[in-house]
Design an enzyme around this catalytic site. Sequence first.
Site, PDB file in Angstrom:
ATOM      1  N   VAL A  11     -28.860  -1.542   9.917  1.00  0.00           N
ATOM      2  CA  VAL A  11     -28.259  -0.213  10.069  1.00  0.00           C
ATOM      3  C   VAL A  11     -29.212   0.888   9.605  1.00  0.00           C
ATOM      4  CG1 VAL A  11     -26.433   1.299   9.161  1.00  0.00           C
ATOM      5  CG2 VAL A  11     -25.875  -0.994   9.982  1.00  0.00           C
ATOM      6  N   THR A  86     -23.265  -4.811   2.040  1.00  0.00           N
ATOM      7  CA  THR A  86     -22.008  -5.011   1.289  1.00  0.00           C
ATOM      8  C   THR A  86     -21.510  -6.419   1.625  1.00  0.00           C
ATOM      9  OG1 THR A  86     -20.910  -3.846   3.117  1.00  0.00           O
ATOM     10  CG2 THR A  86     -21.243  -2.606   1.072  1.00  0.00           C
ATOM     11  N   LEU A 283     -13.609 -10.229  25.866  1.00  0.00           N
ATOM     12  CA  LEU A 283     -12.696 -11.285  26.314  1.00  0.00           C
ATOM     13  C   LEU A 283     -13.483 -12.525  26.721  1.00  0.00           C
ATOM     14  CD1 LEU A 283      -9.980  -9.342  28.385  1.00  0.00           C
ATOM     15  CD2 LEU A 283      -9.714 -10.426  26.149  1.00  0.00           C
ATOM     16  N   CYS A 293     -20.903  -9.110  10.260  1.00  0.00           N
ATOM     17  CA  CYS A 293     -19.850  -8.090  10.107  1.00  0.00           C
ATOM     18  C   CYS A 293     -18.427  -8.601  10.279  1.00  0.00           C
ATOM     19  CB  CYS A 293     -20.094  -6.952  11.089  1.00  0.00           C
ATOM     20  SG  CYS A 293     -21.568  -6.013  10.662  1.00  0.00           S
TER      21      CYS A 293
HETATM   22  N1  NAD Z   1     -25.641  -5.226  10.706  1.00  0.00           N
HETATM   23  C1  NAD Z   1     -24.835  -4.517  11.468  1.00  0.00           C
HETATM   24  O1  NAD Z   1     -24.783  -4.699  12.684  1.00  0.00           O
HETATM   25  C2  NAD Z   1     -23.930  -3.484  10.876  1.00  0.00           C
HETATM   26  C3  NAD Z   1     -23.237  -2.601  11.728  1.00  0.00           C
HETATM   27  C4  NAD Z   1     -22.377  -1.658  11.167  1.00  0.00           C
HETATM   28  C5  NAD Z   1     -22.241  -1.563   9.790  1.00  0.00           C
HETATM   29  N2  NAD Z   1     -22.931  -2.425   8.994  1.00  0.00           N
HETATM   30  C6  NAD Z   1     -22.814  -2.258   7.536  1.00  0.00           C
HETATM   31  O2  NAD Z   1     -23.986  -1.552   7.088  1.00  0.00           O
HETATM   32  C7  NAD Z   1     -24.395  -2.011   5.804  1.00  0.00           C
HETATM   33  C8  NAD Z   1     -25.819  -2.520   5.874  1.00  0.00           C
HETATM   34  O3  NAD Z   1     -25.845  -3.651   6.714  1.00  0.00           O
HETATM   35  P1  NAD Z   1     -27.221  -4.293   7.218  1.00  0.00           P
HETATM   36  O4  NAD Z   1     -26.879  -5.394   8.138  1.00  0.00           O
HETATM   37  O5  NAD Z   1     -28.123  -3.194   7.683  1.00  0.00           O
HETATM   38  O6  NAD Z   1     -27.781  -4.877   5.835  1.00  0.00           O
HETATM   39  P2  NAD Z   1     -29.174  -5.594   5.543  1.00  0.00           P
HETATM   40  O7  NAD Z   1     -28.886  -6.648   4.575  1.00  0.00           O
HETATM   41  O8  NAD Z   1     -29.863  -5.913   6.827  1.00  0.00           O
HETATM   42  O9  NAD Z   1     -30.044  -4.440   4.843  1.00  0.00           O
HETATM   43  C9  NAD Z   1     -29.761  -3.900   3.591  1.00  0.00           C
HETATM   44  C10 NAD Z   1     -31.070  -3.339   3.019  1.00  0.00           C
HETATM   45  O10 NAD Z   1     -30.775  -2.652   1.805  1.00  0.00           O
HETATM   46  C11 NAD Z   1     -31.842  -2.898   0.892  1.00  0.00           C
HETATM   47  N3  NAD Z   1     -31.363  -2.623  -0.473  1.00  0.00           N
HETATM   48  C12 NAD Z   1     -30.501  -3.327  -1.225  1.00  0.00           C
HETATM   49  N4  NAD Z   1     -30.321  -2.739  -2.422  1.00  0.00           N
HETATM   50  C13 NAD Z   1     -31.101  -1.632  -2.419  1.00  0.00           C
HETATM   51  C14 NAD Z   1     -31.361  -0.605  -3.375  1.00  0.00           C
HETATM   52  N5  NAD Z   1     -30.777  -0.600  -4.573  1.00  0.00           N
HETATM   53  N6  NAD Z   1     -32.209   0.377  -3.035  1.00  0.00           N
HETATM   54  C15 NAD Z   1     -32.813   0.387  -1.840  1.00  0.00           C
HETATM   55  N7  NAD Z   1     -32.611  -0.552  -0.891  1.00  0.00           N
HETATM   56  C16 NAD Z   1     -31.772  -1.550  -1.191  1.00  0.00           C
HETATM   57  C17 NAD Z   1     -32.214  -4.339   1.156  1.00  0.00           C
HETATM   58  O11 NAD Z   1     -33.509  -4.636   0.686  1.00  0.00           O
HETATM   59  C18 NAD Z   1     -32.105  -4.410   2.690  1.00  0.00           C
HETATM   60  O12 NAD Z   1     -33.330  -4.070   3.304  1.00  0.00           O
HETATM   61  C19 NAD Z   1     -23.357  -3.079   5.411  1.00  0.00           C
HETATM   62  O13 NAD Z   1     -22.351  -2.450   4.658  1.00  0.00           O
HETATM   63  C20 NAD Z   1     -22.800  -3.546   6.741  1.00  0.00           C
HETATM   64  O14 NAD Z   1     -21.496  -4.034   6.631  1.00  0.00           O
HETATM   65  C21 NAD Z   1     -23.788  -3.372   9.496  1.00  0.00           C
HETATM   66  O1  UPG Z   2     -16.239 -11.396  24.023  1.00  0.00           O
HETATM   67  C1  UPG Z   2     -16.831 -11.698  22.990  1.00  0.00           C
HETATM   68  C2  UPG Z   2     -17.610 -10.777  22.253  1.00  0.00           C
HETATM   69  C3  UPG Z   2     -18.240 -11.195  21.083  1.00  0.00           C
HETATM   70  N1  UPG Z   2     -18.100 -12.477  20.666  1.00  0.00           N
HETATM   71  C4  UPG Z   2     -18.735 -12.874  19.387  1.00  0.00           C
HETATM   72  O2  UPG Z   2     -18.383 -11.943  18.382  1.00  0.00           O
HETATM   73  C5  UPG Z   2     -19.409 -11.825  17.412  1.00  0.00           C
HETATM   74  C6  UPG Z   2     -19.780 -10.379  17.190  1.00  0.00           C
HETATM   75  O3  UPG Z   2     -20.387  -9.863  18.354  1.00  0.00           O
HETATM   76  P1  UPG Z   2     -20.741  -8.310  18.513  1.00  0.00           P
HETATM   77  O4  UPG Z   2     -19.561  -7.504  18.184  1.00  0.00           O
HETATM   78  O5  UPG Z   2     -21.348  -8.121  19.845  1.00  0.00           O
HETATM   79  O6  UPG Z   2     -21.906  -8.158  17.441  1.00  0.00           O
HETATM   80  P2  UPG Z   2     -22.097  -7.429  16.031  1.00  0.00           P
HETATM   81  O7  UPG Z   2     -23.509  -6.999  16.003  1.00  0.00           O
HETATM   82  O8  UPG Z   2     -21.578  -8.320  14.965  1.00  0.00           O
HETATM   83  O9  UPG Z   2     -21.206  -6.088  16.102  1.00  0.00           O
HETATM   84  C7  UPG Z   2     -19.918  -5.969  15.530  1.00  0.00           C
HETATM   85  O10 UPG Z   2     -19.988  -5.722  14.140  1.00  0.00           O
HETATM   86  C8  UPG Z   2     -20.743  -4.533  13.811  1.00  0.00           C
HETATM   87  C9  UPG Z   2     -20.853  -4.469  12.307  1.00  0.00           C
HETATM   88  O11 UPG Z   2     -19.705  -3.956  11.713  1.00  0.00           O
HETATM   89  C10 UPG Z   2     -20.057  -3.329  14.418  1.00  0.00           C
HETATM   90  O12 UPG Z   2     -20.776  -2.148  14.075  1.00  0.00           O
HETATM   91  C11 UPG Z   2     -19.945  -3.490  15.923  1.00  0.00           C
HETATM   92  O13 UPG Z   2     -19.239  -2.390  16.484  1.00  0.00           O
HETATM   93  C12 UPG Z   2     -19.214  -4.801  16.214  1.00  0.00           C
HETATM   94  O14 UPG Z   2     -19.164  -5.024  17.630  1.00  0.00           O
HETATM   95  C13 UPG Z   2     -20.564 -12.680  17.941  1.00  0.00           C
HETATM   96  O15 UPG Z   2     -20.548 -13.934  17.285  1.00  0.00           O
HETATM   97  C14 UPG Z   2     -20.248 -12.861  19.417  1.00  0.00           C
HETATM   98  O16 UPG Z   2     -20.758 -14.057  19.941  1.00  0.00           O
HETATM   99  C15 UPG Z   2     -17.352 -13.388  21.384  1.00  0.00           C
HETATM  100  O17 UPG Z   2     -17.223 -14.552  20.996  1.00  0.00           O
HETATM  101  N2  UPG Z   2     -16.742 -12.973  22.542  1.00  0.00           N
END
Ligand code: NAD
Ligand code: UPG
EC number: 1.1.1.22
Length: 463
Positions: A11, A86, A283, A293
């Site tokens: 993110v 988180t 679906l 997530c």
């Molecule tokens: N991965 C996703 O697709 C996604 C999408 C939407 C929301 N989120 C949310 O966003 C947040 C981040 O997720 P992510 O997947 O990017 O995490 P991540 O684990 O990939 O990255 C987190 C980063 O934060 C750094 N970090 C940790 N503690 C720190 C500190 N004290 N100071 C500076 N850097 C520090 C780590 O070294 C790491 O690079 C989470 O709350 C997650 O639920 C993730």
């Molecule tokens: O029809 C579907 C769509 C997805 N999946 C599965 O669902 C999981 C999540 O897929 P996807 O949502 O595409 O990926 P993420 O990157 O985990 O994204 C989700 O989680 C993120 C972190 O919160 C959000 O920001 C996004 O909006 C939300 O889609 C994966 O295992 C997919 O294989 C299925 O089995 N069937």
Amino acid sequence: MRVCVIGTGYVGLVTGACLAHIGHDVICIDNNEEKVKLMKSGQSPIFEPGLSEIMQSAIQAGKIQFSSDLAAGVAHGEILFIAVGTPPLPTGESDTRYVEAVARGIGANLNGGYKVIVNKSTVPIGSGDWVRMIVLDGIAERQKILVPAGGVSSDEILPDAVAQFDVVSNPEFLREGSAVYDTFNPDRIVLGGNSQKAIALMQELYAPIVERKYAADQSLPPVSVLATDLSSAEMIKYAANAFLATKISFINEVANICDRVGADVTQVAKGIGLDSRIGNKFLNAGIGWGGSCFPKDVAALIHTADDYGYEAQLMKAAVSVNERQRLIALEKLQQALKILKGKTVGLLGLTFKPDTDDMRDAPALNLIEQLNRLGAKVKAYDPIVSQTGMRHGLSGVLVETDAERLADGCDALVLVTEWEQFSNLDYAKMAKLMLHPVLIDGRNFLDPETMVRAGFQYVGVGR
Ligand SMILES: NC(=O)c1ccc[n+]([C@@H]2O[C@H](COP(=O)([O-])OP(=O)(O)OC[C@H]3O[C@@H](n4cnc5c(N)ncnc54)[C@H](O)[C@@H]3O)[C@@H](O)[C@H]2O)c1
Ligand SMILES: O=c1ccn([C@@H]2O[C@H](COP(=O)(O)OP(=O)(O)O[C@H]3O[C@H](CO)[C@@H](O)[C@H](O)[C@H]3O)[C@@H](O)[C@H]2O)c(=O)[nH]1
């Protein structure tokens, strides 16, 4: 605008690079020195399509810097994003210790001048006010250090620092594998907070994205911006993920019934998806949802409900359907091969979805563990894992360098991740290399007739 993003994971780095790309002056802070070194050299520590390119162009344009110095980040940014992880605790509760450390660090380094502190991390409902409290604690702790006993009052050192920041919740909805695209083409932007000034600054920050200046289709109307209170914004994030996860569990349940009655879930999904109230997305039946997530966010929402004495029954059911679904490939392997002990199973794909290197809570991990428990040998080929090496949490599996080497000597293959490359493999050749040409398509990704023509016994999920 001057932006600081703290935490450069999926993110934070995508947000930082995209904001730099649209013209903001960004500093990305991470406490992992190795990551910082890599990013400074223009390399992305994660695999995300298009990310390296925008990072490199932002570096060349002088729009982005990388550092592990939080104080420098806080000094630079008028908008400070908290984007650290988180992860889930064993109870399902969200582990907010990294957010806490950053909030405290921001407080300890606030240096005057108005700042918007943005919760981009997915945080439990109520975290906006909690972050405010921790920042204030951070300010107070620094004052204790700065103010010698009996010396000047803290007000003289940090005049009205308290009034100089606001907290905004700006949940992130990007998907891994299309994170850059999603950032430039969001369905909506949610801004939670009670400060008009902070919300206005956030709107200014996102204006080019709202106006679709960087969108794939620039003729679309502006992106919807929803301004809410803090708790509602935090809840929107959890509710969106819980709804999507439940939708997948629902279609998986339908698939399991299809398997029994002889219907085809892919046709059923098409048929119900044409109803605009249902919609055709999310679906795809298969071996269940995973990733960093859905599992953790659904668990965290269930835990929050529990804290208030409310049992989130539907969400618990979505989780339990998913746990069972994670084992569906194993069940189908047992039906096809009977005894798995001494058999070799090849996995096509390892990551929790295509176009990412992320293995967090990937269904493949459960499958490997169960196959090992039953005495089967497990091999795998994954376009990204095979290329870049083993990933954290991966053991009990031999990673092959290509799909044909994978097929060689296997009793069955399981398609775990629907990588686009898997639609163009030489399946006829692969079937010939196998001891038993069984193919369990865990994502209903391949055409059954084509696979049968290639020599496979094809087994899908609910078709
Ligand atoms: N991965 C996703 O697709 C996604 C999408 C939407 C929301 N989120 C949310 O966003 C947040 C981040 O997720 P992510 O997947 O990017 O995490 P991540 O684990 O990939 O990255 C987190 C980063 O934060 C750094 N970090 C940790 N503690 C720190 C500190 N004290 N100071 C500076 N850097 C520090 C780590 O070294 C790491 O690079 C989470 O709350 C997650 O639920 C993730
Ligand atoms: O029809 C579907 C769509 C997805 N999946 C599965 O669902 C999981 C999540 O897929 P996807 O949502 O595409 O990926 P993420 O990157 O985990 O994204 C989700 O989680 C993120 C972190 O919160 C959000 O920001 C996004 O909006 C939300 O889609 C994966 O295992 C997919 O294989 C299925 O089995 N069937």
